[in-house]
Write an enzyme that holds these catalytic residues in place. Structure first.
Site, mmCIF file in Angstrom:
data_model
loop_
_atom_site.group_PDB
_atom_site.id
_atom_site.type_symbol
_atom_site.label_atom_id
_atom_site.label_comp_id
_atom_site.label_asym_id
_atom_site.label_seq_id
_atom_site.Cartn_x
_atom_site.Cartn_y
_atom_site.Cartn_z
ATOM 1 C CG MET A 88 -2.013 -1.328 1.114
ATOM 2 S SD MET A 88 -3.451 -0.686 0.043
ATOM 3 C CE MET A 88 -3.970 -2.647 -0.590
ATOM 4 C CE1 TYR A 178 0.303 3.152 13.220
ATOM 5 C CE2 TYR A 178 -0.177 4.200 15.220
ATOM 6 C CZ TYR A 178 -0.354 3.084 15.395
ATOM 7 O OH TYR A 178 -1.162 2.253 14.378
ATOM 8 C CB ALA A 181 -0.957 8.439 9.738
#
Length: 287
Positions: A88, A178, A181
């Site tokens: 991805m 992180y 996101a």
């Protein structure tokens, strides 16, 4: 007084999660595209869906691991199960994955977005390069897959299931890219849910707020940095499936995470002492 309040809230959430009218038979024959299906909670989701008789397309980065999961799903009784290895981090991959799923299943009832790009916790993970990679894997690919699958899910009155993290609601130290996101996921899908409601589009969105993933790559990324324990995969997977099958707007596992999200509104700036109870700050700074 505080104890009574917390006890009352706990009882409220307990009754909420068990009064959900979950019917396992409703998943028999359901067409499911599941990402991040090779390990951890994604693997457990695949096995539960297989036991319940769903038709599956599984995707993850590593083909060898996917083949093992596919074989186990067939043994567990999945009527149809296919796989496609996909990275991805490549912007062109989401379209290929959705086309593959439609070709194999003829439609979709559930899009379960679970794939995860993890980088080691620590100050070095804040680089622009690492952040750009994380945003592509953990956010932009979710947006791409959703945009491609939404017309099909509209036709089937299906469901979007987004496996996220507590760090998308409660930021903590040494996880800046992180957490960014994950906050982006909450904002995007929260807004999309309102848009679909306004347009009278019958597609459910279930946001799943889970603890530390019970998978090797995640545990290794935070080894020695956090004292938090990983959420057990099978129990977390069951919570995700129950919530999405009943079209619940949110799933929290463990349930106390819902309390933590509420407390964040009351205590938006926790003291450094509290944060240090969950972190090995010296290890994080050295990472």
């Amino acid at each position: 007084m505080k104890v009574l309040l917390l006890t009352g809230l706990g009882a409220l959430f307990f009754s909420y999660y068990w009064d959900d009218n979950f019917d396992p038979a409703g998943l028999q024959g359901a067409r499911v595209l599941l990402t991040g299906a090779s390990t951890g909670i994604g693997e457990e989701l695949a096995y539960l869906y297989a036991r319940l008789g769903a038709h599956l397309v599984l995707t993850a980065h590593t083909e060898a691991l996917l083949q093992k999961v596919v074989g186990n799903c067939r043994k567990l009784g999945a009527p149809k199960v296919f796989f496609i290895a996909a990275d991805m981090a490549s912007p062109e991959v989401p379209e290929r994955v959705v086309r593959f799923a439609l070709d194999k299943l003829g439609g979709l009832d559930y899009l379960v977005l679970n794939h995860l790009g993890a980088t080691p916790a620590g100050t070095r993970s804040r680089s622009v390069q690492a952040t750009r990679w994380l945003l592509q894997v953990n956010f932009l690919s979710y947006v791409q897959l959703t945009s491609l699958a939404l017309p099909i899910l509209t036709d089937s009155k299906g469901s979007l299931v987004v496996v996220s993290s507590l760090l998308g609601h409660v930021p903590t130290s040494f996880s800046s890219p992180y957490s960014a996101a994950k906050f982006a996921l909450d904002g995007f899908f929260g807004s999309l849910r309102r848009e679909l409601d306004v347009q009278d589009v019958n597609v459910a969105i279930t946001m799943c707020v889970l603890g530390l993933r019970d998978r090797a790559s995640t545990a290794e990324g935070v080894r020695g940095v956090t004292r938090a324990k990983a959420a057990p995969g099978p129990k977390a997977a069951l919570a995700v499936i129950r919530g999405s099958a009943t079209r619940a707007p949110g799933v929290f596992y463990p349930w106390r995470f819902h309390l933590l999200c509420l407390l964040r509104g009351w205590l938006p700036h926790p003291r450094a002492w509290f944060i240090r109870q969950e972190l090995n700050v010296t290890a994080a700074e050295a990472a």
